[in-house]
Design an enzyme around this catalytic site. Structure first.
Site, short mmCIF file in Angstrom:
data_model
loop_
_atom_site.label_atom_id
_atom_site.label_comp_id
_atom_site.label_asym_id
_atom_site.label_seq_id
_atom_site.Cartn_x
_atom_site.Cartn_y
_atom_site.Cartn_z
N GLY A 24 40.68 52.00 -31.12
CA GLY A 24 39.40 51.80 -31.80
C GLY A 24 38.96 53.16 -32.33
N ALA A 25 38.62 53.20 -33.63
CA ALA A 25 38.43 54.50 -34.29
C ALA A 25 37.45 55.45 -33.58
CB ALA A 25 38.03 54.27 -35.74
N GLN A 74 43.81 42.41 -29.47
CA GLN A 74 42.51 43.07 -29.18
C GLN A 74 41.37 42.06 -29.13
OE1 GLN A 74 44.75 44.19 -31.39
NE2 GLN A 74 44.69 46.39 -31.64
N ASP A 84 38.56 51.55 -39.68
CA ASP A 84 39.27 52.76 -39.24
C ASP A 84 39.12 53.89 -40.24
OD1 ASP A 84 40.72 50.45 -37.76
OD2 ASP A 84 41.13 52.33 -36.69
N ASN A 98 41.18 48.45 -41.90
CA ASN A 98 40.88 47.93 -40.56
C ASN A 98 42.10 47.17 -40.07
OD1 ASN A 98 38.94 47.64 -38.37
ND2 ASN A 98 38.89 45.48 -38.89
N LYS A 99 42.02 46.66 -38.89
CA LYS A 99 43.15 45.99 -38.23
C LYS A 99 43.85 44.98 -39.14
CE LYS A 99 44.53 46.69 -35.13
NZ LYS A 99 45.71 47.57 -35.03
#
Ligand code: MRU
Length: 338
Positions: A47-48, A194, A235, A245-246
């Site tokens: 997680g950033a 996640q 991110d 992002n993911k």
């Protein structure tokens, strides 16, 4: 939830090991910089913003490690370089390392011991500041949610992905604290899960209603009218508002647009990278094939078959209804300046 803990007595960093949640609550101890780099690469912590905070403590461990060396400054430089490249996509990692470097440059530090003291203090401040930022972001973002909303999220952008409280989940928490009834759909988020493992774990702990959905159910759930808004973390946000992002986020954003559902991104200002002009310029991490080919050590793909394991994708700015930060809400056209 304190999942990044500095042990004052032992001078260790302790991380709640996210590889084993929700089955086991095990702590991973970082006594040296290499432990931190391992923890980042293997996603003990991920997680950033959490990556950034952890890296800041990594700087402290590095300064401790080189403190008996004559060439301590070159040791620090080499260590910082190694640390910065532990994961490529989340800009918060490089941001935190640069922040620590700047604190070093601003002070008249004459030894690695002094630097270690300065950096420990800074890392502790960054951890607390991150929680504060998330709460502010939550206040802004809560305005965008309505009483009774069902909010879909992808990956984990909660306490476990930050110093605490969360970005996307922070907005949901703030809306609930403001008296709104909110339910969450957590996309499972293959392959590291996640959403299923971490988002569901922390929301359940807080008593926030959550249902886990397979990633490939998003279209049906939207079509059925079961999703009112989508909120995800980020991110890295490019100057033009494109968001990394993911993996899977882009697909969810396209689906949200097709079903006329607002799609929000919640992220701290430190995730915005004005030096990166567009999403095309964001490096996308590729992770080991084993994360896709195996589940709990069991093969799920025939041996020898190649797989894709891009960890992130890019959502074009045009699909994003708003970007929620601690400084307020930004809307298209995005143009983030230095
Ligand atoms: O690979 P991960 O688990 O580090 O990816 C995390 C995400 O994509 C999160 O959505 C992002 O870092 C925001 S966390 C507040």
């Amino acid at each position: 939830m304190n999942h990044i803990v500095f042990d004052e007595e032992k001078k260790h960093l302790k991380l709640l090991d996210q590889r084993y949640l929700p089955l086991k609550e095990e702590w991973f101890v970082c006594a040296r910089l290499d432990d931190v780099i391992y923890a980042l690469r293997e996603m003990v912590v991920r997680g950033a913003p959490a990556i950034g905070v952890t890296a800041a403590f990594g700087c402290y461990l590095l300064a401790q490690e080189v403190s008996d060396k004559a060439q301590w400054m070159s040791g620090i430089e080499a260590g910082l370089k190694k640390l910065s490249s532990a994961r490529p996509t989340a800009v918060n990692l490089a941001w935190a390392v640069e922040w620590m470097r700047k604190k070093w440059e601003d002070q008249n530090v004459s030894s690695a011991q002094e630097l270690a003291k300065l950096w420990l203090d800074e890392a502790q401040k960054l951890l607390l500041k991150d929680i504060e930022i998330n709460k502010k972001m939550g206040q802004f973002g809560a305005e965008l949610l309505e009483d009774g909303d069902v909010v879909m999220t992808h990956c984990n952008a909660g306490s476990l992905a930050t110093g605490g409280y969360g970005t996307a989940l922070g907005v949901i928490r703030a809306a609930i604290e403001a008296g709104k009834k909110i339910e969450v759909i957590a996309n499972e988020t293959r392959p590291f899960l996640q959403g299923a493992r971490l988002t569901a774990y922390e929301l359940k702990q807080d008593g926030i209603p959550v249902k886990v959905a397979c990633d490939n159910a998003a279209a049906l759930l939207m079509r059925k009218g079961l999703v009112h808004r989508v909120i995800v973390g980020a991110d890295r946000i490019a100057r033009n508002g494109d968001v990394a992002n993911k993996i899977g986020t882009y697909g969810v954003a396209l689906l949200a647009r097709a079903h006329n559902i607002p799609f929000y991104v919640a992220a701290p200002m430190s995730t915005i990278d004005p030096d990166t002009p567009t999403g095309e310029d964001i490096p996308i991490e590729e992770r080991p094939a084993g994360e896709v080919t195996h589940i709990n050590g069991q093969p799920v793909v025939p041996p020898g078959v190649e797989v894709f394991n891009y960890a992130f994708d890019i959502t074009p700015a045009g699909l994003i209804s708003a970007i929620i930060t601690e400084e307020g809400i930004f809307r298209s056209p995005y143009c983030f300046k230095k």
